[in-house]
Design a protein around this motif. Structure first.
Motif, PDB file in Angstrom:
ATOM      1  N   GLU A  66       0.840  -1.200   0.000  1.00 23.67           N
ATOM      2  CA  GLU A  66       0.000   0.000   0.000  1.00 23.67           C
ATOM      3  C   GLU A  66       0.879   1.256   0.000  1.00 23.67           C
ATOM      4  O   GLU A  66       0.656   2.185  -0.781  1.00 23.67           O
ATOM      5  N   GLU A  67       1.909   1.272   0.869  1.00 21.66           N
ATOM      6  CA  GLU A  67       2.801   2.427   0.973  1.00 21.66           C
ATOM      7  C   GLU A  67       3.589   2.659  -0.315  1.00 21.66           C
ATOM      8  O   GLU A  67       3.692   3.783  -0.801  1.00 21.66           O
ATOM      9  N   VAL A  68       4.169   1.592  -0.844  1.00 21.09           N
ATOM     10  CA  VAL A  68       5.091   1.708  -1.972  1.00 21.09           C
ATOM     11  C   VAL A  68       4.382   1.832  -3.313  1.00 21.09           C
ATOM     12  O   VAL A  68       4.761   2.650  -4.154  1.00 21.09           O
ATOM     13  N   ALA A  69       3.359   1.022  -3.521  1.00 21.94           N
ATOM     14  CA  ALA A  69       2.758   0.934  -4.855  1.00 21.94           C
ATOM     15  C   ALA A  69       1.282   1.333  -4.897  1.00 21.94           C
ATOM     16  O   ALA A  69       0.642   1.225  -5.943  1.00 21.94           O
ATOM     17  N   GLY A  70       0.729   1.758  -3.760  1.00 20.29           N
ATOM     18  CA  GLY A  70      -0.661   2.178  -3.742  1.00 20.29           C
ATOM     19  C   GLY A  70      -1.659   1.044  -3.916  1.00 20.29           C
ATOM     20  O   GLY A  70      -2.790   1.261  -4.345  1.00 20.29           O
ATOM     21  N   VAL A  71      -1.244  -0.174  -3.563  1.00 24.71           N
ATOM     22  CA  VAL A  71      -2.119  -1.340  -3.699  1.00 24.71           C
ATOM     23  C   VAL A  71      -3.074  -1.392  -2.503  1.00 24.71           C
ATOM     24  O   VAL A  71      -2.651  -1.256  -1.358  1.00 24.71           O
ATOM     25  N   ASP A  72      -4.349  -1.573  -2.770  1.00 27.28           N
ATOM     26  CA  ASP A  72      -5.339  -1.704  -1.703  1.00 27.28           C
ATOM     27  C   ASP A  72      -5.045  -2.994  -0.932  1.00 27.28           C
ATOM     28  O   ASP A  72      -4.998  -4.071  -1.533  1.00 27.28           O
ATOM     29  N   PRO A  73      -4.835  -2.890   0.402  1.00 29.33           N
ATOM     30  CA  PRO A  73      -4.534  -4.095   1.191  1.00 29.33           C
ATOM     31  C   PRO A  73      -5.576  -5.202   1.028  1.00 29.33           C
ATOM     32  O   PRO A  73      -5.258  -6.381   1.131  1.00 29.33           O
ATOM     33  N   ALA A  74      -6.817  -4.827   0.739  1.00 33.39           N
ATOM     34  CA  ALA A  74      -7.872  -5.828   0.543  1.00 33.39           C
ATOM     35  C   ALA A  74      -7.617  -6.664  -0.705  1.00 33.39           C
ATOM     36  O   ALA A  74      -8.139  -7.770  -0.837  1.00 33.39           O
ATOM     37  N   ASP A  75      -6.815  -6.143  -1.635  1.00 34.45           N
ATOM     38  CA  ASP A  75      -6.507  -6.873  -2.867  1.00 34.45           C
ATOM     39  C   ASP A  75      -5.347  -7.845  -2.703  1.00 34.45           C
ATOM     40  O   ASP A  75      -5.061  -8.632  -3.603  1.00 34.45           O
ATOM     41  N   VAL A  76      -4.655  -7.768  -1.569  1.00 36.66           N
ATOM     42  CA  VAL A  76      -3.456  -8.589  -1.371  1.00 36.66           C
ATOM     43  C   VAL A  76      -3.834  -9.951  -0.792  1.00 36.66           C
ATOM     44  O   VAL A  76      -4.459 -10.038   0.254  1.00 36.66           O
ATOM     45  N   SER A  77      -3.463 -11.008  -1.514  1.00 43.79           N
ATOM     46  CA  SER A  77      -3.637 -12.366  -1.004  1.00 43.79           C
ATOM     47  C   SER A  77      -2.484 -13.208  -1.522  1.00 43.79           C
ATOM     48  O   SER A  77      -1.767 -12.799  -2.436  1.00 43.79           O
ATOM     49  N   GLU A  78      -2.307 -14.374  -0.914  1.00 39.28           N
ATOM     50  CA  GLU A  78      -1.135 -15.219  -1.187  1.00 39.28           C
ATOM     51  C   GLU A  78      -0.907 -15.540  -2.652  1.00 39.28           C
ATOM     52  O   GLU A  78       0.217 -15.583  -3.108  1.00 39.28           O
ATOM     53  N   GLU A  79      -1.987 -15.793  -3.375  1.00 41.45           N
ATOM     54  CA  GLU A  79      -1.814 -16.263  -4.751  1.00 41.45           C
ATOM     55  C   GLU A  79      -1.620 -15.119  -5.743  1.00 41.45           C
ATOM     56  O   GLU A  79      -1.340 -15.356  -6.905  1.00 41.45           O
ATOM     57  N   LYS A  80      -1.760 -13.878  -5.306  1.00 44.34           N
ATOM     58  CA  LYS A  80      -1.653 -12.743  -6.220  1.00 44.34           C
ATOM     59  C   LYS A  80      -0.211 -12.528  -6.678  1.00 44.34           C
ATOM     60  O   LYS A  80       0.717 -12.503  -5.875  1.00 44.34           O
ATOM     61  N   SER A  81      -0.053 -12.334  -7.979  1.00 41.49           N
ATOM     62  CA  SER A  81       1.243 -12.032  -8.580  1.00 41.49           C
ATOM     63  C   SER A  81       1.535 -10.546  -8.391  1.00 41.49           C
ATOM     64  O   SER A  81       0.675  -9.703  -8.640  1.00 41.49           O
TER      65      SER A  81
ATOM     66  N   GLU B  65      17.417 -13.812  -5.406  1.00 45.28           N
ATOM     67  CA  GLU B  65      16.172 -14.417  -4.892  1.00 45.28           C
ATOM     68  C   GLU B  65      14.942 -13.616  -5.313  1.00 45.28           C
ATOM     69  O   GLU B  65      13.848 -14.157  -5.406  1.00 45.28           O
ATOM     70  N   VAL B  66      15.133 -12.319  -5.534  1.00 45.95           N
ATOM     71  CA  VAL B  66      13.992 -11.440  -5.815  1.00 45.95           C
ATOM     72  C   VAL B  66      13.189 -11.937  -7.011  1.00 45.95           C
ATOM     73  O   VAL B  66      11.959 -11.922  -6.998  1.00 45.95           O
ATOM     74  N   GLN B  67      13.874 -12.416  -8.045  1.00 44.34           N
ATOM     75  CA  GLN B  67      13.168 -12.901  -9.244  1.00 44.34           C
ATOM     76  C   GLN B  67      12.289 -14.110  -8.951  1.00 44.34           C
ATOM     77  O   GLN B  67      11.364 -14.401  -9.697  1.00 44.34           O
ATOM     78  N   ASN B  68      12.566 -14.827  -7.866  1.00 42.12           N
ATOM     79  CA  ASN B  68      11.754 -15.993  -7.495  1.00 42.12           C
ATOM     80  C   ASN B  68      10.507 -15.608  -6.698  1.00 42.12           C
ATOM     81  O   ASN B  68       9.654 -16.450  -6.447  1.00 42.12           O
ATOM     82  N   LEU B  69      10.429 -14.364  -6.278  1.00 44.40           N
ATOM     83  CA  LEU B  69       9.293 -13.899  -5.482  1.00 44.40           C
ATOM     84  C   LEU B  69       8.227 -13.351  -6.418  1.00 44.40           C
ATOM     85  O   LEU B  69       8.062 -12.164  -6.592  1.00 44.40           O
ATOM     86  N   ARG B  70       7.498 -14.263  -7.037  1.00 41.11           N
ATOM     87  CA  ARG B  70       6.493 -13.865  -8.031  1.00 41.11           C
ATOM     88  C   ARG B  70       5.149 -13.511  -7.399  1.00 41.11           C
ATOM     89  O   ARG B  70       4.434 -12.664  -7.900  1.00 41.11           O
ATOM     90  N   THR B  71       4.820 -14.188  -6.304  1.00 42.24           N
ATOM     91  CA  THR B  71       3.528 -13.947  -5.652  1.00 42.24           C
ATOM     92  C   THR B  71       3.743 -13.508  -4.206  1.00 42.24           C
ATOM     93  O   THR B  71       4.830 -13.654  -3.641  1.00 42.24           O
TER      94      THR B  71
END
Length: 79
Positions: A15-30, A61-67
């Motif tokens: 939310e802070e960095v990219a303005g993503v709504d926390p409600a949209d964040v879940s484990e499977e999200k890319s 390792e960062v490239q492996n963090l897709r979701t």
């Protein structure tokens, strides 16, 4: 720290960095495809996660963090 706490922390960072709504964040999200985090913002997310959780995320390792779940797995494994 529980998996839920890590995901909640990642949601705050997104939310802070990219303005993503926390409600949209879940484990499977890319990060890039579903949450629209660009590569520059992803670097900021990684730095913020390192500070928040006290872990070091190597560049290779960062490239492996897709979701969000991948990132949570990494954090929990390296606490």
């Amino acid at each position: 720290m529980t998996r839920e706490e890590v995901i909640a922390g990642l949601a705050e960072i997104l939310e802070e960095v990219a303005g993503v709504d926390p409600a949209d964040v879940s484990e499977e999200k890319s990060f890039t495809e579903e949450l629209d985090v660009d590569s520059l913002s992803m670097v900021e997310v990684v730095v913020a996660a390192e500070e928040k959780f006290g872990v070091k995320i190597p560049d290779d390792e960062v490239q492996n963090l897709r979701t969000v779940g991948d990132a949570a797995d990494f954090v929990l494994k390296n606490l």
